[in-house]
Design a protein around this motif. Sequence first.
Motif, PDB file in Angstrom:
ATOM      1  N   CYS A 145      -2.400   2.558  35.850  1.00 36.24           N
ATOM      2  CA  CYS A 145      -1.107   3.173  36.207  1.00 36.24           C
ATOM      3  C   CYS A 145      -0.972   3.346  37.720  1.00 36.24           C
ATOM      4  O   CYS A 145       0.126   3.523  38.220  1.00 36.24           O
ATOM      5  CB  CYS A 145      -0.960   4.522  35.516  1.00 36.24           C
TER       6      CYS A 145
ATOM      7  N   GLU B 252      -5.979   7.115  31.874  1.00 38.31           N
ATOM      8  CA  GLU B 252      -5.913   7.640  30.506  1.00 38.31           C
ATOM      9  C   GLU B 252      -6.622   6.772  29.475  1.00 38.31           C
ATOM     10  O   GLU B 252      -7.332   7.267  28.606  1.00 38.31           O
ATOM     11  CB  GLU B 252      -4.434   7.792  30.128  1.00 38.31           C
ATOM     12  N   VAL B 253      -6.433   5.461  29.580  1.00 38.94           N
ATOM     13  CA  VAL B 253      -6.869   4.614  28.462  1.00 38.94           C
ATOM     14  C   VAL B 253      -8.345   4.247  28.503  1.00 38.94           C
ATOM     15  O   VAL B 253      -8.866   3.679  27.556  1.00 38.94           O
ATOM     16  CB  VAL B 253      -6.016   3.327  28.396  1.00 38.94           C
TER      17      VAL B 253
ATOM     18  N   CYS C 195      -0.951   9.142  36.394  1.00 41.25           N
ATOM     19  CA  CYS C 195      -1.396   9.011  35.007  1.00 41.25           C
ATOM     20  C   CYS C 195      -1.689  10.409  34.446  1.00 41.25           C
ATOM     21  O   CYS C 195      -2.109  11.322  35.172  1.00 41.25           O
ATOM     22  CB  CYS C 195      -2.614   8.103  34.925  1.00 41.25           C
ATOM     23  N   ASP C 196      -1.486  10.539  33.141  1.00 43.16           N
ATOM     24  CA  ASP C 196      -1.387  11.827  32.432  1.00 43.16           C
ATOM     25  C   ASP C 196      -2.073  13.058  33.059  1.00 43.16           C
ATOM     26  O   ASP C 196      -1.420  14.044  33.357  1.00 43.16           O
ATOM     27  CB  ASP C 196      -1.953  11.674  31.030  1.00 43.16           C
TER      28      ASP C 196
ATOM     29  N   THR D 167       3.332   4.595  35.431  1.00 43.44           N
ATOM     30  CA  THR D 167       2.946   5.378  34.251  1.00 43.44           C
ATOM     31  C   THR D 167       3.793   4.954  33.052  1.00 43.44           C
ATOM     32  O   THR D 167       4.798   4.260  33.205  1.00 43.44           O
ATOM     33  CB  THR D 167       3.125   6.878  34.552  1.00 43.44           C
ATOM     34  N   CYS D 168       3.395   5.400  31.856  1.00 42.64           N
ATOM     35  CA  CYS D 168       4.044   4.955  30.625  1.00 42.64           C
ATOM     36  C   CYS D 168       5.569   5.074  30.731  1.00 42.64           C
ATOM     37  O   CYS D 168       6.089   6.036  31.289  1.00 42.64           O
ATOM     38  CB  CYS D 168       3.508   5.727  29.425  1.00 42.64           C
TER      39      CYS D 168
ATOM     40  N   ALA E 238       2.885  11.682  31.186  1.00 42.03           N
ATOM     41  CA  ALA E 238       2.985  11.466  32.635  1.00 42.03           C
ATOM     42  C   ALA E 238       4.419  11.688  33.112  1.00 42.03           C
ATOM     43  O   ALA E 238       4.658  12.359  34.132  1.00 42.03           O
ATOM     44  CB  ALA E 238       2.510  10.068  32.987  1.00 42.03           C
TER      45      ALA E 238
HETATM   46 FE1  FES Z   1      -1.326   6.193  32.441  1.00 39.37          FE
HETATM   47 FE2  FES Z   1       0.201   6.383  30.070  1.00 39.37          FE
HETATM   48  S1  FES Z   1      -1.738   5.376  30.438  1.00 39.37           S
HETATM   49  S2  FES Z   1       0.521   7.263  32.027  1.00 39.37           S
END
Ligand code: FES
Length: 534
Positions: free
Chosen positions: A25, A57-58, A93-94, A165-166, A172
């Motif tokens: 992200c 996050e992932v 990111c989150d 970000t998503c 996020a």
């Molecule tokens: Fe980074 Fe969703 S994976 S904001």
Amino acid sequence: MGYSRDMLSKPVIGIAYTGSDFNNCHRHFPELLAAVKRGVLAAGALPLEFPTISLGEVFLTPTSLKYRNLMAMDTEEMIRAQPMDAVVLMGGCDKTVPAQLMGAVSADRPAVMLVAGPMMTGRHHGERLGACTDCRRFWARYRAGDIDADEISAVEGQLAVTAGTCAVMGTASTMACLIEALGMCLPGTAAIPAVHADRLRAAEASGVAAVKLIGSKLTPSRLINEKSVANALRVLLALGGSTNAVIHLTAIAGRTGVKVSLDRLNALSDATPVLVNLKPVGNGYMEDFCAAGGMGALLRELKPLLHLDCLTVTGETLGERLEHDVGFVDPSIIAPFDKPLEGEGGLVALFGNLAPKGAVLKRSAADAKLFEHEGRAVVFSSLGDLAARIDDPALEVEPADILVLQNVGPHSPACMPEAGYLPIPKKLAQRGVKDMIRISDARMSGTAFGTIVLHVTPDAASGGPLGLVRNGDRIRLSVKNRRIELLVDEAELKKRAAAAPAQTKIPERGYGKLFAEHILGADEGCDFRFLMPR
Ligand code: FES
């Protein structure tokens, strides 16, 4: 370092930099950093970036939440330990944004946040796709046998097509919007797409803003207070935003001594309409929200409900900020206050003997037909148990049952992952079942949807009643009454607790030990007690 005396005589702006090859992200951060630096230099200060932990996050095991407080400690100590007059926090990111803000509040130097901005959408057979609401929809179809492996692979290639970000109103995006509501970033910058030229202009302006903050009393602990936190909660509810934001906002506010109670969330939820039509609650994506007027337009619609005397990082009050010309607003994405998408807020807290300290349901992303329901519990005692049995054709489960997942809360070895979005058992998915009530002490991705009760507190691993549920017990959910009840008498529950007391295994060393010994419940934002003000 080769700086001239002239440069070293200037004030210093630190830039908390979270670019990382493990954080997809943030992959545009080098370019964004250059823009921040040119803003700082143009305004007459010396920009000095410094690395901190970055949480992609992932890629994090067992879950990014475990490391949020570690990143907050890193950020706090590096701001405090190094000579800087103000700081730009680059996150996205989150968990990065809450971690940075928690640390910045505790360090309390003047600070401005610059978020990564959301991804753009991709295309599959003419349909727009964005991580990760659409992934879940397609994955559910794949599990049900509707689409094949080739198609799911093609979809995968279109889900995260740019930096940022998503693309939906996930955690996020929700946190970025709350940061703007708190006054901690420049107005209008929360929703600008990551790869838009305006994002670079926002970065440059954030560098300039940080220089203006030097010597100012506008520190994070001044901007974040009872009133601005109430504004942020209103925004969260009007967005139908991520349930994770309840935990993060509780932790951020907690660093200033402001308590976010779930009772307060309910009171605000009753009197805050849902106005934003983005996935997973509605139809649009973050790029649409930005083009529709973004946070400025939303805050203007919410104006009657907001504390307008709250200060922002520019020195203006929120009310002064909202007097500026708003420009174009698309009411199909940001609904007018008097024509809301839903009359009540997107999130609701539940209490009862199953969750004495509360639980959270994203009602705007749930099936209202299940809001008043009593059903039989089908219990999974851990993530391993869930993985082993959820698709077993012999699993005894019917659509009216309630799926219960235990031992995934903050005190469990799983450290509260986003596992609350339990998959519909395969045999039911193949029969066309799309939603069931699911209850756990886990979190859920902000991009997910369904009738899912989360953050049950106290969690099973710390001895909460969720750990006492057994297969076949009856559970009653009443969203109207804000109740979640286990219909088993007190004497039987005591017997079960005595027969199988909850156990938490404390790791022997390292951060895992620190985490297990000090983690607080979801109702206290999962912060560490020793990081909160005395
Ligand atoms: Fe980074 Fe969703 S994976 S904001």
